[in-house]
Design an enzyme around this catalytic site. Structure first.
Site, mmCIF file in Angstrom:
data_model
loop_
_atom_site.group_PDB
_atom_site.id
_atom_site.type_symbol
_atom_site.label_atom_id
_atom_site.label_comp_id
_atom_site.label_asym_id
_atom_site.label_seq_id
_atom_site.Cartn_x
_atom_site.Cartn_y
_atom_site.Cartn_z
ATOM 1 N N SER A 187 28.578 -70.875 30.374
ATOM 2 C CA SER A 187 28.241 -70.428 29.012
ATOM 3 C C SER A 187 28.461 -71.513 27.968
ATOM 4 C CB SER A 187 29.038 -69.182 28.622
ATOM 5 O OG SER A 187 30.381 -69.506 28.362
ATOM 6 N N LYS A 198 35.209 -70.447 24.166
ATOM 7 C CA LYS A 198 34.068 -70.267 23.269
ATOM 8 C C LYS A 198 34.301 -70.996 21.953
ATOM 9 C CE LYS A 198 31.650 -67.317 25.749
ATOM 10 N NZ LYS A 198 32.189 -67.708 27.017
#
Length: 144
Positions: free
Chosen positions: A61, A98
């Protein structure tokens, strides 16, 4: 985690060895810290500026910048600036890597890979789940 780090950082001729702990998911949150997998060396002057650990990245991701199999060096801290990449724990021990965006409404976790969804947690969810910043990624060590 602090006790684990204090007991495993080792002074070497080239700097301070810090543990690479478990894995951090660059995708769906998963259990982050399971065991010491390896060690990485950071400069002594860097180690004087805080507590550090490494995490092995799993998932894509955060690609193309951070890849599966890379190690990120993380400075332990409970907050980051908007746009910085952090290790964020969700539901206690589950952690993800993230880019962080904070607002008065809550916190948003942003993947770099557009194939993944952006996830936003409200201020209420931050408290009840909880959602906690565990540290700021300060260095990427590509292993591929």
């Amino acid at each position: 985690m602090s006790e684990l780090l204090d007991n495993t950082s080792i002074i070497s001729a080239t700097g301070i060895k810090i543990p690479v702990l478990g894995r951090v998911q660059a995708g769906i949150p998963t259990s982050a810290i399971s065991e010491i997998l390896d060690y990485e060396v950071i400069p002594s002057d860097m180690a004087e500026c805080g507590e550090y650990f490494g995490l092995l990245v799993r998932g894509d991701s955060m690609s193309p910048r951070i890849l599966d199999g890379d190690v990120v060096i993380v400075r332990c801290q409970s907050d980051v600036e908007n746009g910085e990449i952090a290790v964020v724990a969700v539901n206690g021990d589950d952690a993800t890597l993230k880019k962080v965006r904070k607002s008065v409404m809550g916190i948003t976790l942003i993947p770099l890979n557009p194939a993944y969804n952006i996830v936003t947690y409200t201020n209420e969810q931050i408290l009840t789940l909880p959602v906690e910043i565990k540290g700021k990624v300060v260095e990427l060590r590509g292993k591929m």
